[in-house]
Scaffold this active site. Sequence first.
Site, PDB file in Angstrom:
ATOM      1  N   LYS A  22      15.775 -13.979  33.788  1.00 52.37           N
ATOM      2  CA  LYS A  22      15.813 -14.678  32.487  1.00 52.37           C
ATOM      3  C   LYS A  22      15.846 -16.191  32.690  1.00 52.37           C
ATOM      4  O   LYS A  22      15.088 -16.920  32.033  1.00 52.37           O
ATOM      5  CB  LYS A  22      17.063 -14.196  31.724  1.00 52.37           C
ATOM      6  CG  LYS A  22      17.232 -14.771  30.345  1.00 52.37           C
ATOM      7  CD  LYS A  22      18.015 -13.823  29.450  1.00 52.37           C
ATOM      8  CE  LYS A  22      19.492 -13.713  29.796  1.00 52.37           C
ATOM      9  NZ  LYS A  22      20.294 -14.879  29.363  1.00 52.37           N
ATOM     10  N   ARG A 123      28.469 -20.658  19.517  1.00 54.34           N
ATOM     11  CA  ARG A 123      28.661 -21.111  20.904  1.00 54.34           C
ATOM     12  C   ARG A 123      28.700 -22.638  21.006  1.00 54.34           C
ATOM     13  O   ARG A 123      27.957 -23.335  20.320  1.00 54.34           O
ATOM     14  CB  ARG A 123      27.579 -20.506  21.804  1.00 54.34           C
ATOM     15  CG  ARG A 123      27.705 -18.980  21.811  1.00 54.34           C
ATOM     16  CD  ARG A 123      26.709 -18.325  22.712  1.00 54.34           C
ATOM     17  NE  ARG A 123      26.957 -18.648  24.110  1.00 54.34           N
ATOM     18  CZ  ARG A 123      26.131 -18.304  25.096  1.00 54.34           C
ATOM     19  NH1 ARG A 123      25.010 -17.664  24.823  1.00 54.34           N
ATOM     20  NH2 ARG A 123      26.420 -18.608  26.335  1.00 54.34           N
ATOM     21  N   GLN A 170      23.390 -24.732  32.590  1.00 53.23           N
ATOM     22  CA  GLN A 170      22.701 -25.116  31.354  1.00 53.23           C
ATOM     23  C   GLN A 170      22.920 -26.590  31.053  1.00 53.23           C
ATOM     24  O   GLN A 170      21.995 -27.293  30.658  1.00 53.23           O
ATOM     25  CB  GLN A 170      23.184 -24.246  30.197  1.00 53.23           C
ATOM     26  CG  GLN A 170      22.789 -22.785  30.386  1.00 53.23           C
ATOM     27  CD  GLN A 170      23.305 -21.881  29.293  1.00 53.23           C
ATOM     28  OE1 GLN A 170      23.985 -22.337  28.372  1.00 53.23           O
ATOM     29  NE2 GLN A 170      22.991 -20.601  29.384  1.00 53.23           N
ATOM     30  N   ASP A 316      27.648 -14.035  34.885  1.00 53.28           N
ATOM     31  CA  ASP A 316      27.072 -13.079  33.923  1.00 53.28           C
ATOM     32  C   ASP A 316      27.394 -11.621  34.272  1.00 53.28           C
ATOM     33  O   ASP A 316      27.038 -10.717  33.521  1.00 53.28           O
ATOM     34  CB  ASP A 316      25.551 -13.257  33.852  1.00 53.28           C
ATOM     35  CG  ASP A 316      25.172 -14.597  33.226  1.00 53.28           C
ATOM     36  OD1 ASP A 316      25.961 -15.126  32.412  1.00 53.28           O
ATOM     37  OD2 ASP A 316      24.104 -15.124  33.564  1.00 53.28           O
ATOM     38  N   LYS A 343      30.635 -16.751  25.948  1.00 52.15           N
ATOM     39  CA  LYS A 343      29.289 -16.213  26.216  1.00 52.15           C
ATOM     40  C   LYS A 343      28.763 -15.558  24.930  1.00 52.15           C
ATOM     41  O   LYS A 343      29.248 -15.846  23.850  1.00 52.15           O
ATOM     42  CB  LYS A 343      29.366 -15.233  27.397  1.00 52.15           C
ATOM     43  CG  LYS A 343      29.689 -15.923  28.728  1.00 52.15           C
ATOM     44  CD  LYS A 343      28.567 -16.835  29.145  1.00 52.15           C
ATOM     45  CE  LYS A 343      28.870 -17.572  30.432  1.00 52.15           C
ATOM     46  NZ  LYS A 343      27.865 -18.602  30.721  1.00 52.15           N
ATOM     47  N   ARG A 347      33.708 -12.148  26.147  1.00 50.37           N
ATOM     48  CA  ARG A 347      33.538 -10.987  27.042  1.00 50.37           C
ATOM     49  C   ARG A 347      34.848 -10.450  27.592  1.00 50.37           C
ATOM     50  O   ARG A 347      34.918  -9.282  28.002  1.00 50.37           O
ATOM     51  CB  ARG A 347      32.563 -11.332  28.173  1.00 50.37           C
ATOM     52  CG  ARG A 347      31.144 -11.379  27.658  1.00 50.37           C
ATOM     53  CD  ARG A 347      30.115 -11.629  28.724  1.00 50.37           C
ATOM     54  NE  ARG A 347      28.788 -11.438  28.144  1.00 50.37           N
ATOM     55  CZ  ARG A 347      27.663 -11.940  28.641  1.00 50.37           C
ATOM     56  NH1 ARG A 347      27.696 -12.675  29.747  1.00 50.37           N
ATOM     57  NH2 ARG A 347      26.516 -11.706  28.052  1.00 50.37           N
TER      58      ARG A 347
HETATM   59  C1  S3P Z   1      22.220 -19.856  32.714  1.00 47.95           C
HETATM   60  C2  S3P Z   1      23.435 -20.392  33.043  1.00 47.95           C
HETATM   61  C3  S3P Z   1      24.714 -19.714  32.790  1.00 47.95           C
HETATM   62  C4  S3P Z   1      24.528 -18.221  32.492  1.00 47.95           C
HETATM   63  C5  S3P Z   1      23.386 -17.969  31.566  1.00 47.95           C
HETATM   64  C6  S3P Z   1      22.094 -18.519  32.123  1.00 47.95           C
HETATM   65  C7  S3P Z   1      20.999 -20.641  32.991  1.00 47.95           C
HETATM   66  O1  S3P Z   1      25.344 -20.307  31.672  1.00 47.95           O
HETATM   67  O2  S3P Z   1      25.707 -17.666  31.993  1.00 47.95           O
HETATM   68  O3  S3P Z   1      23.232 -16.580  31.321  1.00 47.95           O
HETATM   69  O4  S3P Z   1      19.896 -20.073  32.930  1.00 47.95           O
HETATM   70  O5  S3P Z   1      21.113 -21.833  33.292  1.00 47.95           O
HETATM   71  P1  S3P Z   1      26.289 -21.612  31.810  1.00 47.95           P
HETATM   72  O6  S3P Z   1      25.452 -22.741  32.232  1.00 47.95           O
HETATM   73  O7  S3P Z   1      26.837 -21.805  30.426  1.00 47.95           O
HETATM   74  O8  S3P Z   1      27.335 -21.233  32.804  1.00 47.95           O
END
Ligand code: S3P
Length: 434
Positions: A22, A123, A170, A316, A343, A347
């Site tokens: 993803k 969120r 992120q 995750d 999340k 969770r």
């Molecule tokens: C992701 C970063 C993670 C993860 C999410 C995907 C990404 O989140 O939990 O499912 O693709 O950069 P966070 O950056 O909030 O930890």
Amino acid sequence: MTAWIARPGAPLRGRLRVPGDKSVSHRAIMLGALAEGVTRVRGFLEGEDTRATARVFERLGVRIETPDASERIVRGVGLRGLRPPAAPLDCGNAGTGMRLLAGVLAAQPFDSVLIGDASLSRRPMGRVIDPLSRMGALIEAEPGGLPPLRIRGGRALRGIEYATPVASAQVKSALLLAGLYAQGETVVREPHPTRDYTERMLAAFGWPIEFAPGFARIAGGHRLRATEVDVPADFSSAAFFLVAGSVIPGSDLTLEAVGMNPRRTGLLDVLRAMGADIEQTNRREQGGEPVADLVVRHAPLHGIEVPVDRVPDMIDEFPALFVAAACAEGVTVVRGAAELRVKESDRIAVMAEGLRALGCEVEEAPDGARIVGTPLRGGAVHSRGDHRIAMSFAIAAQRAAAPVRIDDVDNVATSFPGFDELARRAGLALEPAL
Ligand code: S3P
């Protein structure tokens, strides 16, 4: 709202390949769109989240073709080629989509609005709004920093040096994407290294970038050049089968070409420390990422204290880990994982609620839980709209004394379309509830 009835099925046998990653799929669309030339993405995750990101870029004037479900051809418009959207841009359920897009859109000459579904609308976005504002962006949110995000265009961004308070790929990625447009250097330092897909992919698209675990530095003023992206199978989707194969007696299952980026595979080490029998074979590189086939065989698990410094490497995978812990002998303790509360659902609370409904003793902490391994009974649980929770309880049910009803499973399609079919093929007993 769809529900499943899950009950103990057969041992998991054979070979299967879970869908594309993803995180990598989101980024491939974004960088492909901002690049000059045509980017082909193979192994694309045909999930709701990543399709939402593709749709957003189409609304921004990017042509994206779908020669087949697992492939996208992105006709890049270059850094300055996006067009003003006619309406708010819907990120669906995807936190990654919204936070990374905030970085891109903050640098555009036009205004835009990012919206999401009910879960995404709860969120926190302050974590990207704050540093982007320091770069000169103008983003308005609802009270508490919640979506929708109203992003004002025409702002000249400048690079900053930023230490992220929470380890978040992120947040880091939003800043790096804004940094493509910024005057000067953008430097991000993290309290714990997070997944580095944005950095690796920027390099693959020809943007000069310096990065190391927990650190990234780029400067504005270059170009992205289209390339080919080969998306590995998503470790987070494989995780459900790693736990299932470990806890279902007689299992011997091979998961093919799973992405093994070290910032993603914390669960593998933790399951092994709990006694799991998981073998890595055929390790190789695919599109600049390590991949391997994973062979999981049933093994008795015992509880452990999850090392706090591994939490970000498996952020995750906690719903799946909670199930492994419930099926293990003894006590498992999770700490330092407060991020789980923001999340797709809370969770910690939602897993505790469901596991308790199946007879498991779970004590919640603000940043984790204490789970006592117990023989599970049947019952009814609710995913609270969270894809990973729905799939985790489908695994838990394989060890329950009676059927388990799992309510609200539609969201599974956000990250793992076809999970139920693939799971049945491997041996799980999982049917739509009437
Ligand atoms: C992701 C970063 C993670 C993860 C999410 C995907 C990404 O989140 O939990 O499912 O693709 O950069 P966070 O950056 O909030 O930890």
